[in-house]
Scaffold this active site. Sequence first.
Site, PDB file in Angstrom:
ATOM      1  N   GLY A 117      -7.341 -15.374   2.634  1.00 61.51           N
ATOM      2  CA  GLY A 117      -6.010 -14.858   2.940  1.00 61.51           C
ATOM      3  C   GLY A 117      -5.916 -13.372   2.719  1.00 61.51           C
ATOM      4  O   GLY A 117      -6.910 -12.679   2.502  1.00 61.51           O
ATOM      5  N   LYS A 145     -10.820 -23.555  -6.975  1.00 64.91           N
ATOM      6  CA  LYS A 145     -11.204 -22.178  -7.314  1.00 64.91           C
ATOM      7  C   LYS A 145     -12.129 -22.093  -8.532  1.00 64.91           C
ATOM      8  O   LYS A 145     -12.387 -20.992  -9.013  1.00 64.91           O
ATOM      9  CB  LYS A 145      -9.936 -21.347  -7.583  1.00 64.91           C
ATOM     10  CG  LYS A 145      -8.963 -21.278  -6.414  1.00 64.91           C
ATOM     11  CD  LYS A 145      -9.506 -20.506  -5.237  1.00 64.91           C
ATOM     12  CE  LYS A 145      -9.573 -19.026  -5.528  1.00 64.91           C
ATOM     13  NZ  LYS A 145      -9.993 -18.237  -4.345  1.00 64.91           N
ATOM     14  N   ASP A 172      11.348   3.046   4.794  1.00 64.02           N
ATOM     15  CA  ASP A 172      11.099   1.656   5.162  1.00 64.02           C
ATOM     16  C   ASP A 172      12.296   1.127   5.936  1.00 64.02           C
ATOM     17  O   ASP A 172      13.443   1.527   5.661  1.00 64.02           O
ATOM     18  CB  ASP A 172      10.849   0.787   3.923  1.00 64.02           C
ATOM     19  CG  ASP A 172      10.045  -0.463   4.246  1.00 64.02           C
ATOM     20  OD1 ASP A 172       8.842  -0.485   3.928  1.00 64.02           O
ATOM     21  OD2 ASP A 172      10.618  -1.397   4.825  1.00 64.02           O
ATOM     22  N   LYS A 219      -4.442 -14.642  -3.684  1.00 65.42           N
ATOM     23  CA  LYS A 219      -5.427 -14.434  -4.734  1.00 65.42           C
ATOM     24  C   LYS A 219      -4.722 -14.426  -6.081  1.00 65.42           C
ATOM     25  O   LYS A 219      -3.501 -14.406  -6.144  1.00 65.42           O
ATOM     26  CB  LYS A 219      -6.224 -13.146  -4.527  1.00 65.42           C
ATOM     27  CG  LYS A 219      -5.451 -11.878  -4.770  1.00 65.42           C
ATOM     28  CD  LYS A 219      -6.287 -10.636  -4.488  1.00 65.42           C
ATOM     29  CE  LYS A 219      -7.412 -10.435  -5.463  1.00 65.42           C
ATOM     30  NZ  LYS A 219      -6.992 -10.002  -6.805  1.00 65.42           N
ATOM     31  N   ILE A 276       0.830  -1.205   0.000  1.00 62.66           N
ATOM     32  CA  ILE A 276       0.000   0.000   0.000  1.00 62.66           C
ATOM     33  C   ILE A 276       0.866   1.257   0.000  1.00 62.66           C
ATOM     34  O   ILE A 276       0.630   2.196  -0.761  1.00 62.66           O
ATOM     35  CB  ILE A 276      -0.942   0.018   1.222  1.00 62.66           C
ATOM     36  CG1 ILE A 276      -1.892  -1.186   1.159  1.00 62.66           C
ATOM     37  CG2 ILE A 276      -1.723   1.325   1.271  1.00 62.66           C
ATOM     38  CD1 ILE A 276      -2.746  -1.245  -0.095  1.00 62.66           C
ATOM     39  N   LYS A 324     -13.652   0.576   8.055  1.00 64.57           N
ATOM     40  CA  LYS A 324     -12.766  -0.264   7.248  1.00 64.57           C
ATOM     41  C   LYS A 324     -12.789  -1.718   7.736  1.00 64.57           C
ATOM     42  O   LYS A 324     -12.833  -2.654   6.938  1.00 64.57           O
ATOM     43  CB  LYS A 324     -11.339   0.275   7.277  1.00 64.57           C
ATOM     44  CG  LYS A 324     -10.333  -0.596   6.528  1.00 64.57           C
ATOM     45  CD  LYS A 324     -10.711  -0.790   5.055  1.00 64.57           C
ATOM     46  CE  LYS A 324      -9.864  -1.861   4.378  1.00 64.57           C
ATOM     47  NZ  LYS A 324      -8.460  -1.482   4.256  1.00 64.57           N
ATOM     48  N   CYS A 358      -5.994  -8.193   4.872  1.00 67.29           N
ATOM     49  CA  CYS A 358      -7.198  -7.540   5.402  1.00 67.29           C
ATOM     50  C   CYS A 358      -8.268  -8.537   5.836  1.00 67.29           C
ATOM     51  O   CYS A 358      -8.590  -8.639   7.008  1.00 67.29           O
ATOM     52  CB  CYS A 358      -7.778  -6.588   4.356  1.00 67.29           C
ATOM     53  SG  CYS A 358      -6.850  -5.051   4.183  1.00 67.29           S
ATOM     54  N   THR A 390      -4.894  -0.403   8.106  1.00 64.71           N
ATOM     55  CA  THR A 390      -6.156  -0.888   8.673  1.00 64.71           C
ATOM     56  C   THR A 390      -5.887  -1.354  10.094  1.00 64.71           C
ATOM     57  O   THR A 390      -5.021  -2.196  10.320  1.00 64.71           O
ATOM     58  CB  THR A 390      -6.721  -2.030   7.827  1.00 64.71           C
ATOM     59  OG1 THR A 390      -6.887  -1.568   6.491  1.00 64.71           O
ATOM     60  CG2 THR A 390      -8.060  -2.503   8.370  1.00 64.71           C
ATOM     61  N   ARG A 394     -31.502  -9.012  -4.722  1.00 69.94           N
ATOM     62  CA  ARG A 394     -31.034  -8.636  -3.390  1.00 69.94           C
ATOM     63  C   ARG A 394     -30.119  -9.679  -2.772  1.00 69.94           C
ATOM     64  O   ARG A 394     -29.923  -9.703  -1.552  1.00 69.94           O
ATOM     65  CB  ARG A 394     -32.241  -8.360  -2.475  1.00 69.94           C
ATOM     66  CG  ARG A 394     -33.008  -7.100  -2.859  1.00 69.94           C
ATOM     67  CD  ARG A 394     -34.246  -6.870  -2.032  1.00 69.94           C
ATOM     68  NE  ARG A 394     -35.263  -7.898  -2.239  1.00 69.94           N
ATOM     69  CZ  ARG A 394     -36.088  -7.945  -3.278  1.00 69.94           C
ATOM     70  NH1 ARG A 394     -36.016  -7.009  -4.227  1.00 69.94           N
ATOM     71  NH2 ARG A 394     -36.985  -8.901  -3.409  1.00 69.94           N
TER      72      ARG A 394
END
Length: 430
Positions: free
Chosen positions: A255, A400, A32, A317, A13, A204, A258, A119, A244
């Site tokens: 994973g 998947k 960093d 992902k 991020i 969040k 977040c 977060t 809906r």
Amino acid sequence: MKKSICVVGLGYIGLPTAVMFANHGHQVHGVDVNERAVKMIQNKQLHIEEDGLQERLDLAVDNGMLTAGTTPQRADVFIIAVPSPIKADKTAEMDYVRKATASVVPFLEKGNLVILESTVPPKTVENVMMPELIKSGMEIGTELFVSHSPERVIPGKVFTELVTNDRIIGGINEASARMTTELYESFVQGEMHETDATTAELVKVMENTYRDVNIAFANELAMIAQGIGVNIWEAIDLANFHPRVNIHKPGPGVGGHCIAVDPWFLVELDPEKAQMIHLARRTNDGMPSYTAQLTADILNAKGINDPKIAALGLAFKGNIDDMRESPSVEVVEQFRQRNMNIMAHDPHIKENQLPVQTQSMEEAVQDASALVILTDHTVFKELDPARFTTLKNKIVIDTKNCISRDKWEQAGFDVYLLGDSKNHKAEQTI
């Protein structure tokens, strides 16, 4: 008005955020503690994978708008974008946020703005950052301004979503929120929603917890469908035609930095009330074991002893190189605990992170009893089954719904799908 900005944390991020501000006319200094990452950035090299990052980094460095180092510098704005993981006991690890905040205190001047992007559990600004910031000797809210504006982007689409997504701006007072809104307006096209810092923190965490609970629901449905011979992927698609209903997709677990982490913040905050949230976490954390046992059951039913598993995909992902909290890693560990021989491959992860990992797909699949697809990378979707001539057994277990079942079955493979107990090829031959 252009600002000088110091971004603390140059990961998935922080680096895109720093580059985005630099590309929009702000003078940015990135910080960093990882010296290797800093040197790579200075040389316009990437230590993370993100679509569009390389060209934007090149532009920022070449224009002299982005520098990098291991210590902060004086600036108008300080952005904290460091990890906020959970510990082994599932409680929040806040030392990164605390240390990052403390690191900028010697460089603060009157009129500065400090923004937390990480977060975090609700009350982090109040209980973790404030005790450090008051050491500056400045009055918070009049001389030093503070806010929380959490990132809301998805890996692989960071630059698109940084621009187009709405932004939550949580100030410790109205002045802090207004200053933060004005800063992000330099590139954000989505709406700015101003609120207080604690509400922004909760919002969040709520967003990611909603997704975690929804995925847990999908995973429970997948396990139920597995027992009654229904293809849950088809069933979910049909259910989602309802205006809906929006059921997420199942898989071998959840994973990332977040969704697999943030719900635990709420459980820790109020364990007596967070009953459904806790149950969803347990369900999703249990999917790697379920996946490994499903694989073992399929191979046992076929009479395959001492199997070798080729595990395809280690990122959490598709089409990214991020292994943080990846369920694929836990699936591999579950295979190992069942005394299965495993070799894992992920084309997006260029350096081996596990003892059983290889950079060669050919090595991974050599003499394998089954391919187990754990991440939906595009490269896996496009695999040609004719390539896999060295498999010991023509078995694919797709967790998947990633590959073309018909294409692989026509090539002679037995294809099994998480959330569907039916093997179509076997049925067609009866």
